[in-house]
Write a protein that holds these residues in place. Structure first.
Motif, PDB file in Angstrom:
ATOM      1  N   LEU A 108      69.888  13.017  21.314  1.00 38.00           N
ATOM      2  CA  LEU A 108      70.337  12.114  22.362  1.00 38.00           C
ATOM      3  C   LEU A 108      71.672  11.506  21.961  1.00 38.00           C
ATOM      4  O   LEU A 108      71.836  11.027  20.839  1.00 38.00           O
ATOM      5  N   VAL A 109      72.641  11.544  22.877  1.00 35.55           N
ATOM      6  CA  VAL A 109      73.938  10.894  22.679  1.00 35.55           C
ATOM      7  C   VAL A 109      74.121   9.930  23.837  1.00 35.55           C
ATOM      8  O   VAL A 109      74.189  10.347  25.000  1.00 35.55           O
ATOM      9  N   THR A 110      74.179   8.623  23.541  1.00 34.62           N
ATOM     10  CA  THR A 110      74.287   7.621  24.596  1.00 34.62           C
ATOM     11  C   THR A 110      75.418   6.647  24.298  1.00 34.62           C
ATOM     12  O   THR A 110      75.885   6.542  23.159  1.00 34.62           O
ATOM     13  N   GLY A 111      75.827   5.927  25.328  1.00 40.54           N
ATOM     14  CA  GLY A 111      76.881   4.931  25.174  1.00 40.54           C
ATOM     15  C   GLY A 111      77.594   4.696  26.480  1.00 40.54           C
ATOM     16  O   GLY A 111      77.577   5.536  27.386  1.00 40.54           O
ATOM     17  N   ALA A 112      78.204   3.541  26.575  1.00 39.22           N
ATOM     18  CA  ALA A 112      78.936   3.192  27.787  1.00 39.22           C
ATOM     19  C   ALA A 112      80.171   4.078  27.938  1.00 39.22           C
ATOM     20  O   ALA A 112      80.617   4.744  26.990  1.00 39.22           O
ATOM     21  N   THR A 113      80.733   4.079  29.137  1.00 39.75           N
ATOM     22  CA  THR A 113      81.935   4.872  29.410  1.00 39.75           C
ATOM     23  C   THR A 113      83.081   4.443  28.499  1.00 39.75           C
ATOM     24  O   THR A 113      83.354   3.257  28.331  1.00 39.75           O
ATOM     25  N   HIS A 152      71.005  11.596  33.318  1.00 34.04           N
ATOM     26  CA  HIS A 152      70.216  10.786  34.247  1.00 34.04           C
ATOM     27  C   HIS A 152      70.060  11.476  35.598  1.00 34.04           C
ATOM     28  O   HIS A 152      69.099  11.209  36.332  1.00 34.04           O
ATOM     29  N   LEU A 153      70.977  12.391  35.926  1.00 30.91           N
ATOM     30  CA  LEU A 153      70.900  13.072  37.214  1.00 30.91           C
ATOM     31  C   LEU A 153      69.656  13.947  37.315  1.00 30.91           C
ATOM     32  O   LEU A 153      69.188  14.245  38.419  1.00 30.91           O
ATOM     33  N   LEU A 154      69.131  14.357  36.173  1.00 30.84           N
ATOM     34  CA  LEU A 154      67.932  15.189  36.181  1.00 30.84           C
ATOM     35  C   LEU A 154      66.701  14.388  36.581  1.00 30.84           C
ATOM     36  O   LEU A 154      65.768  14.925  37.184  1.00 30.84           O
ATOM     37  N   PHE A 155      66.706  13.103  36.275  1.00 34.25           N
ATOM     38  CA  PHE A 155      65.501  12.302  36.447  1.00 34.25           C
ATOM     39  C   PHE A 155      65.567  11.329  37.615  1.00 34.25           C
ATOM     40  O   PHE A 155      64.549  10.743  37.986  1.00 34.25           O
ATOM     41  N   ASP A 156      66.739  11.115  38.203  1.00 31.95           N
ATOM     42  CA  ASP A 156      66.854  10.183  39.322  1.00 31.95           C
ATOM     43  C   ASP A 156      66.019  10.668  40.504  1.00 31.95           C
ATOM     44  O   ASP A 156      66.225  11.772  41.019  1.00 31.95           O
ATOM     45  N   ASP A 157      65.072   9.840  40.925  1.00 34.85           N
ATOM     46  CA  ASP A 157      64.221  10.134  42.088  1.00 34.85           C
ATOM     47  C   ASP A 157      63.453  11.445  41.941  1.00 34.85           C
ATOM     48  O   ASP A 157      63.062  12.060  42.939  1.00 34.85           O
ATOM     49  N   LYS A 172      56.976  13.365  39.938  1.00 34.99           N
ATOM     50  CA  LYS A 172      56.287  13.434  38.653  1.00 34.99           C
ATOM     51  C   LYS A 172      56.106  14.875  38.186  1.00 34.99           C
ATOM     52  O   LYS A 172      56.212  15.170  37.000  1.00 34.99           O
ATOM     53  N   ALA A 173      55.841  15.787  39.131  1.00 36.55           N
ATOM     54  CA  ALA A 173      55.641  17.185  38.746  1.00 36.55           C
ATOM     55  C   ALA A 173      56.882  17.753  38.064  1.00 36.55           C
ATOM     56  O   ALA A 173      56.777  18.527  37.105  1.00 36.55           O
ATOM     57  N   LEU A 174      58.056  17.336  38.527  1.00 36.50           N
ATOM     58  CA  LEU A 174      59.285  17.840  37.936  1.00 36.50           C
ATOM     59  C   LEU A 174      59.528  17.221  36.564  1.00 36.50           C
ATOM     60  O   LEU A 174      59.950  17.899  35.628  1.00 36.50           O
ATOM     61  N   VAL A 175      59.273  15.924  36.431  1.00 29.46           N
ATOM     62  CA  VAL A 175      59.423  15.270  35.130  1.00 29.46           C
ATOM     63  C   VAL A 175      58.471  15.896  34.115  1.00 29.46           C
ATOM     64  O   VAL A 175      58.829  16.120  32.955  1.00 29.46           O
ATOM     65  N   ASP A 176      57.259  16.209  34.555  1.00 29.28           N
ATOM     66  CA  ASP A 176      56.296  16.871  33.671  1.00 29.28           C
ATOM     67  C   ASP A 176      56.820  18.231  33.229  1.00 29.28           C
ATOM     68  O   ASP A 176      56.619  18.645  32.079  1.00 29.28           O
ATOM     69  N   ARG A 177      57.475  18.930  34.153  1.00 34.18           N
ATOM     70  CA  ARG A 177      58.044  20.245  33.824  1.00 34.18           C
ATOM     71  C   ARG A 177      59.146  20.114  32.778  1.00 34.18           C
ATOM     72  O   ARG A 177      59.211  20.905  31.819  1.00 34.18           O
ATOM     73  N   GLN A 198      74.618   7.565  29.622  1.00 32.26           N
ATOM     74  CA  GLN A 198      75.140   6.238  29.298  1.00 32.26           C
ATOM     75  C   GLN A 198      74.065   5.309  28.755  1.00 32.26           C
ATOM     76  O   GLN A 198      74.338   4.469  27.907  1.00 32.26           O
ATOM     77  N   ASN A 199      72.861   5.455  29.246  1.00 36.40           N
ATOM     78  CA  ASN A 199      71.818   4.487  28.960  1.00 36.40           C
ATOM     79  C   ASN A 199      70.552   5.199  28.499  1.00 36.40           C
ATOM     80  O   ASN A 199      70.100   6.137  29.170  1.00 36.40           O
ATOM     81  N   PRO A 200      69.954   4.802  27.388  1.00 35.52           N
ATOM     82  CA  PRO A 200      68.713   5.459  26.961  1.00 35.52           C
ATOM     83  C   PRO A 200      67.576   5.303  27.960  1.00 35.52           C
ATOM     84  O   PRO A 200      66.631   6.107  27.957  1.00 35.52           O
ATOM     85  N   LEU A 201      67.656   4.295  28.839  1.00 32.20           N
ATOM     86  CA  LEU A 201      66.629   4.127  29.858  1.00 32.20           C
ATOM     87  C   LEU A 201      66.692   5.210  30.925  1.00 32.20           C
ATOM     88  O   LEU A 201      65.773   5.342  31.732  1.00 32.20           O
ATOM     89  N   ASP A 202      67.787   5.980  30.938  1.00 33.19           N
ATOM     90  CA  ASP A 202      67.910   7.070  31.909  1.00 33.19           C
ATOM     91  C   ASP A 202      66.930   8.194  31.633  1.00 33.19           C
ATOM     92  O   ASP A 202      66.648   9.011  32.515  1.00 33.19           O
ATOM     93  N   VAL A 203      66.437   8.267  30.409  1.00 34.32           N
ATOM     94  CA  VAL A 203      65.542   9.343  29.996  1.00 34.32           C
ATOM     95  C   VAL A 203      64.122   8.798  29.917  1.00 34.32           C
ATOM     96  O   VAL A 203      63.891   7.765  29.278  1.00 34.32           O
TER      97      VAL A 203
END
Length: 516
Positions: A35-40, A277-282, A285-290, A310-315
């Motif tokens: 994981l690589v995170t950080g603000a812009t 984060h684009l992978l997990f936005d909205d 659950k079936a997709l997140v499980d995948r 940018q944010n570890p909460l995105d994952v």
């Protein structure tokens, strides 16, 4: 400071603010994800760049997305700059040598790299439903469509194949609904509209043939360096759902194609997922499980997945728990959510008694990061405040002319440039429709009768029809020797149905014959 078993990331700060201890990522744990995170603006792209350089020099192919266009400089020799030289001196990087790396440029739209295509069948109903944001009922129709395609041998290669199949399903809704469940025309219409939107956003460029071969992403050079595959994603980011779905499809393909290798000395491929984060936005659950399943199991295929965001909460936490190698750049903590993100990031590290992790995250300068990688036996190292090393390749984007030259010299030049459109569902269903229309027209020309007459080889030519024309064949001319009386008698024979009538006629015929 670098060797054949690890990638040098930078030097950690000692209590006296000097940088001395080298921080490295062990190649044998490179497939344990990261994981690589950080603000812009805090240095995430540079961290990605030096990790890609290290994996390439170790003979490991890399795939990464270039969201802003500034990662393309990895293909060119680095340039001496004062701030880079100063950083190399601070971390005692001697000698600081510049290098260019073997890069293959890709682009879903075929504008800034070689086109990447996948067939509709390879994408599958789940990812397509995610891509088009379908409802549960519409996703059910999509699953039925794929089932029908398998049963009837209909290849789903491009978007027009899927559109033709859905139209066919709507026509056969009653027949198909009896076997697989209700297929309503409103659901089919909604899917068709979503496909139209996807086509306008560039989906027609992505679906088709020749499809991408995974082997082309895993090339190495003659001198043993791994190819760095750079996906031009600046235009692709205008449709983030397509971007996320494509990268998830690519991970799924790697999982299905590559053999099990256990824990190799170094990864077979490293995959950097920028703007994760684009992978997990909205995402349902079936997709997140995948995603969680792929991340958990693809390690045994020798593939390392590194999320950049940018944010570890995105994952999601279930995915976050699978990421062993971490580089945390500075985060801002002004809002409650940002403060929560800082605490979350701090809690994921193995604590260091020399500093408070949560406080350090908000005080990191540009190019600094908190680094924790897996050590011997896969145990996370104690978090260290690290100054990331300067890249060996160019910092910043390349010019359009340089890009065109590299694309022309690419090892896959000419393999994916031209679209191939072979016979598939669209052509097959179109032919069936034409055949059905022709049969209907022929039936109309013959009067639409469902009765046919036997063919006696011309013995009853007066009632036969000319083959293939639908017109009644003309009766042959009567013999000159046939008298009017005989013609009348034959007419009587055809009209008489009782056995008595036939006996009388036979007697009359006998009398006439004897009279002649």
């Amino acid at each position: 400071m670098a060797d054949n078993e690890s990638i040098f990331l930078g030097a950690s700060r000692k209590p006296d603010d000097s940088y001395q201890k080298a921080e490295s990522l062990l190649l044998q744990y490179g497939n344990r994800h990261g994981l690589v995170t950080g603000a812009t603006g805090t240095g995430k792209t540079v961290s990605l760049q030096i990790m890609a350089e290290g994996f390439s020099n170790a003979g490991v192919p890399v795939f990464c997305a270039d969201v802003k266009g500034d990662l393309s400089g990895i293909a060119m020799m680095g340039e001496a700059k004062d701030f880079l030289a100063k950083r190399a001196e601070q971390i005692k990087l001697e000698p600081y040598e510049f290098q260019e790396f073997p890069v293959i440029f890709w682009d879903l739209f075929g504008e800034q790299g070689h086109p990447i295509r996948a067939t509709v069948s390879e994408m599958g109903p789940l990812l397509l439903s995610r891509l088009m944001n379908l409802t549960e009922a519409q996703e059910g129709v999509m699953n039925i469509a794929f089932r029908i395609a398998d049963e009837e041998g209909l290849l789903l290669l491009d978007m027009k194949d899927l559109q033709a199949l859905l139209a066919n399903l709507a026509e056969r809704a009653e027949e198909i609904g009896a076997r697989y469940g209700n297929v309503t025309k409103p659901s089919v219409g909604a899917i068709q509209r979503s496909l139209l939107v996807l086509e306008q956003q560039g989906g027609n460029h992505f679906f088709g043939e020749p499809a991408l071969r995974i082997a082309d992403l895993m090339r190495t050079t003659r001198d043993g360096r791994g190819a760095i595959n750079v996906l031009a994603a600046d235009k692709l980011m205008m449709n983030p759902r397509l971007y996320a779905t494509f990268l998830l499809w690519l991970m799924s393909e790697l999982f299905e194609v590559l053999p099990e290798v256990g824990d190799p000395d170094k990864p077979k491929l490293v995959f950097f997922f920028d703007e994760a984060h684009l992978l997990f936005d909205d995402a349902p659950k079936a997709l997140v499980d995948r995603v969680e399943q792929v991340v958990r199991l693809i390690r045994s295929k020798g593939v390392g997945v590194y999320f950049v965001t940018q944010n570890p909460l995105d994952v999601p936490e279930t995915v976050l728990a699978q990421l062993g190698n971490r580089v945390q750049h500075a985060l801002r903590a002004y809002t409650p959510r940002e403060q929560k993100a800082v605490r979350t990031a701090a809690d994921t590290f193995r604590p260091n008694p020399d500093f408070d992790c949560a406080t350090a995250i908000t005080q990191l300068g540009t190019g600094e990061a908190l680094v924790s990688t897996l050590e011997a036996k896969g145990v996370p190292s104690m978090v260290q405040r690290t100054l990331i090393r300067p890249p060996a390749s160019r910092l910043g984007p390349i010019t359009p002319d340089e890009r065109r030259k590299l694309i022309a010299e690419s090892p896959v030049a000419g393999q994916y440039d031209e679209t191939v459109d072979r016979e598939s569902a669209f052509e097959i269903l179109q032919k069936k429709a034409k055949d059905a229309q022709a049969a209907q027209e022929q039936s109309t020309q013959t009067g639409g009768s469902r009765w046919t007459l036997p063919d006696f080889g011309g013995s009853d030519s007066g009632t036969s029809t000319e083959r293939g024309t639908g017109r009644r064949a003309p009766a042959p001319r009567a013999s000159n020797r046939q008298t009017v009386a005989e013609a009348a008698i034959k007419s009587v024979v055809r009209s008489v149905g009782s056995s008595v009538g036939r006996a009388i006629v036979r007697g009359i015929l006998g009398s006439l014959s004897r009279g002649r």
